[in-house]
Design an enzyme around this catalytic site. Structure first.
Site, PDB file in Angstrom:
ATOM      1  N   ARG A   1       0.805  -1.224   0.000  1.00 52.29           N
ATOM      2  CA  ARG A   1       0.000   0.000   0.000  1.00 52.29           C
ATOM      3  C   ARG A   1       0.841   1.278   0.000  1.00 52.29           C
ATOM      4  NH1 ARG A   1      -3.082  -4.057   1.494  1.00 52.29           N
ATOM      5  NH2 ARG A   1      -1.179  -4.673   2.525  1.00 52.29           N
ATOM      6  N   THR A   2       1.858   1.321   0.856  1.00 51.76           N
ATOM      7  CA  THR A   2       2.627   2.562   0.946  1.00 51.76           C
ATOM      8  C   THR A   2       3.340   2.815  -0.381  1.00 51.76           C
ATOM      9  OG1 THR A   2       2.929   2.106   3.301  1.00 51.76           O
ATOM     10  CG2 THR A   2       4.312   3.821   2.340  1.00 51.76           C
TER      11      THR A   2
ATOM     12  N   HIS B   1       6.094   5.771  11.252  1.00 55.85           N
ATOM     13  CA  HIS B   1       5.457   5.653   9.935  1.00 55.85           C
ATOM     14  C   HIS B   1       4.484   6.833   9.811  1.00 55.85           C
ATOM     15  CE1 HIS B   1       4.015   4.063   6.293  1.00 55.85           C
ATOM     16  NE2 HIS B   1       3.681   2.830   6.651  1.00 55.85           N
TER      17      HIS B   1
ATOM     18  N   LYS C   1      25.722  -4.434  -3.697  1.00 58.74           N
ATOM     19  CA  LYS C   1      27.193  -4.429  -3.831  1.00 58.74           C
ATOM     20  C   LYS C   1      27.857  -3.800  -2.622  1.00 58.74           C
ATOM     21  CE  LYS C   1      26.634  -3.551  -8.798  1.00 58.74           C
ATOM     22  NZ  LYS C   1      26.837  -2.521  -9.814  1.00 58.74           N
TER      23      LYS C   1
ATOM     24  N   ARG D   1      11.656   3.779   2.785  1.00 62.85           N
ATOM     25  CA  ARG D   1      11.306   2.759   3.790  1.00 62.85           C
ATOM     26  C   ARG D   1      12.554   1.953   4.083  1.00 62.85           C
ATOM     27  NH1 ARG D   1       6.169  -1.103   4.286  1.00 62.85           N
ATOM     28  NH2 ARG D   1       5.374   0.951   4.840  1.00 62.85           N
TER      29      ARG D   1
HETATM   30  C1  NCD Z   1       2.549  -1.152   8.052  1.00 60.50           C
HETATM   31  C2  NCD Z   1       4.069  -1.057   8.156  1.00 60.50           C
HETATM   32  O1  NCD Z   1       4.781  -1.291   7.187  1.00 60.50           O
HETATM   33  O2  NCD Z   1       4.494  -0.683   9.238  1.00 60.50           O
HETATM   34  N1  NCD Z   1       2.130  -1.343   6.740  1.00 60.50           N
HETATM   35  C3  NCD Z   1       1.721  -0.251   6.048  1.00 60.50           C
HETATM   36  O3  NCD Z   1       2.518   0.550   5.620  1.00 60.50           O
HETATM   37  N2  NCD Z   1       0.393  -0.037   5.940  1.00 60.50           N
HETATM   38  C4  NCD Z   1       1.919  -2.076   8.987  1.00 60.50           C
HETATM   39  C5  NCD Z   1       2.391  -3.501   9.058  1.00 60.50           C
HETATM   40  O4  NCD Z   1       3.256  -3.929   8.280  1.00 60.50           O
HETATM   41  O5  NCD Z   1       1.871  -4.211   9.905  1.00 60.50           O
END
Ligand code: NCD
Length: 330
Positions: A59-60, A137, A88, A109
Site C-alpha cells: 500500500r505505501t 510511519h 554491492k 522505507r
Molecule cells: C505497516 C508497516 O509497514 O508498518 N504497513 C503499512 O505501511 N500499511 C503495517 C504492518 O506492516 O503491519
C-alpha cells in the site's frame, strides 16, 4: 498563508502542530475531489519521486507511486534494493545522494529506526519517511487521522470525545507508535486511549509517558473484551513477525486477538464507532467483518492513503493551496 511544509522533510508524526495537521487534512480532502472527478491534474508536472524501499510494501509503495502520477509527476520506483547497488555494499547516504540528483523528493522505507534522519544529512531534497524500523510511519498516521476526520465529519462527532483502543503488537508496530505521537494534537489533548496487547508486546514506556504528559488518559490492558464496547476508534494491528527472534514466541502471541462478528456485536453501533487496520492483515480481523459498515479499512482507509500522499507530495514540493483549490473550482 504560505504552505508550511514546502521543502520540508516528513520524518516523525509529532513534527506536526495542529495548524499544519489541519492543512494536511484540508489538502487531503481536496485531493480526494481531484481524484474522484478523474480529471487529469498536472500540479506536480516536471517533478520526480524516488520511492526507495528496503523493506516489503504494497500500500505505501503503490499509493506513493499512484499519488505522484495522479498529480502529473514522474517516478523512480525501487521496491527491491537487491537489484540496485545496495547489494554491492553501497551505504544509505551514497544511495540517497545518488537518487537525490535524479529526483525532487525521496520516500524511504528502511529497517533502521534512524534511517530517515541519516538520509536527510545526505541531501537537501525532501525526505519522506515511509516507515523506519519499529519507530515511525508518519504518513500512515496522517492517512489514519484523515480517515477518522472523514468519519467525524460524516457523523457529526467531536474529535475531542473520541475514545481510542489500539490493539495488537504495540511494542514493534511503527504505525501505532506514530499514531500515538500525533493523536494528542488531533484530539486537542483530550482523548482516552486504551492500549491492548499481550504483556510481552506492550507500548514502549516513553511513548505512554509522552501521551500522558500531553494530557491524554492512557490505560493498558491485556483484555480486549474489557474495552471493545468503550471505543469509538478500534485500531487493530498485526503481530510484527519480522521483528521476532524466536519463532515459538511469535506463535504464542500471534492469535491472541481476533476481531470477529461476535466481537463487533459488543462494539458500539454504526455511526458511533469505526474499525481501522493499517494492513496487511494476517488473521486478526475475520473476513466476515469486512461487510460490516463500521469496518472502514478497505472502503475508506486505503483510498485515503492515496489522497493523503497526494497532499503530502504536493506540500513538500511547494504547491500552494490556491493552486489546488483552483483545480477544484475550474
Ligand atoms: C505497516 C508497516 O509497514 O508498518 N504497513 C503499512 O505501511 N500499511 C503495517 C504492518 O506492516 O503491519
Amino acid at each position: 498563508m504560505t504552505n508550511p511544509l514546502a521543502g520540508k522533510d516528513i520524518l516523525t508524526s509529532d513534527q506536526f502542530d495542529l495548524e499544519t495537521l489541519e492543512s494536511v487534512l484540508r489538502w487531503t480532502e481536496m485531493m480526494r475531489i481531484i481524484e474522484q472527478t478523474g480529471r487529469p491534474c498536472d500540479l506536480l508536472n516536471g517533478n520526480i519521486l524516488t520511492a526507495l524501499f528496503y523493506q516489503p510494501s504494497s500500500r505505501t509503495f503503490g499509493s506513493f507511486l499512484s499519488a505522484m502520477q495522479r498529480l502529473g509527476g514522474g517516478i523512480i520506483p525501487i521496491q527491491n534494493v537487491d537489484y540496485s547497488s545496495v547489494i554491492k555494499g553501497e551505504d544509505l547516504p551514497d544511495t540517497i545522494a545518488t537518487f537525490a540528483s535524479y529526483s525532487d523528493v525521496i520516500a524511504l522505507r528502511h529497517p533502521d529506526n534512524g534511517s530517515s534522519l541519516i538520509a536527510t544529512d545526505a541531501t537537501e531534497k525532501p525526505i519522506i519517511n515511509a516507515g523506519s524500523g519499529t519507530s515511525e510511519h508518519p504518513t500512515q498516521t496522517l492517512l489514519d487521522i484523515a480517515t477518522i476526520e472523514n468519519y467525524v465529519r460524516r457523523n457529526g462527532r467531536s474529535r475531542k470525545e473520541l475514545v481510542l483502543a489500539m490493539i495488537g503488537d504495540l511494542k514493534n508496530g511503527r504505525t501505532v507508535h506514530s499514531f500515538l505521537g500525533l493523536w494528542p494534537t488531533y484530539t486537542m489533548n483530550s482523548s482516552t486511549v486504551y492500549c491492548v496487547s499481550p504483556e510481552s508486546l506492550r507500548m514502549p514506556i516513553d511513548l505512554l509517558r509522552n501521551a500522558r504528559n500531553a494530557g491524554l488518559e492512557v490505560e493498558e490492558t491485556t483484555d480486549l473484551n474489557e474495552v471493545v464496547g468503550l471505543a469509538d476508534v478500534l485500531y487493530m494491528t498485526r503481530v510484527q513477525k519480522e521483528w521476532f527472534k524466536d519463532a515459538e514466541e511469535y506463535k504464542e502471541v500471534k492469535g491472541e486477538y481476533v476481531i470477529t462478528p461476535e466481537t463487533m456485536e459488543r462494539a458500539k453501533p454504526e455511526g458511533e464507532m469505526i474499525l481501522l487496520h493499517p494492513f496487511p492483515r494476517v488473521d486478526e480481523i475475520s473476513r466476515d467483518v469486512d461487510s460490516d459498515p463500521r469496518a472502514q479499512y478497505m472502503k475508506i482507509q486505503i483510498p485515503y492513503g492515496l489522497y493523503t500522499r497526494m497532499a503530502i507530495l504536493a506540500a513538500v514540493l511547494g504547491v500552494e493551496e490556491e493552486q489546488i483549490s483552483g483545480y477544484i473550482e475550474d
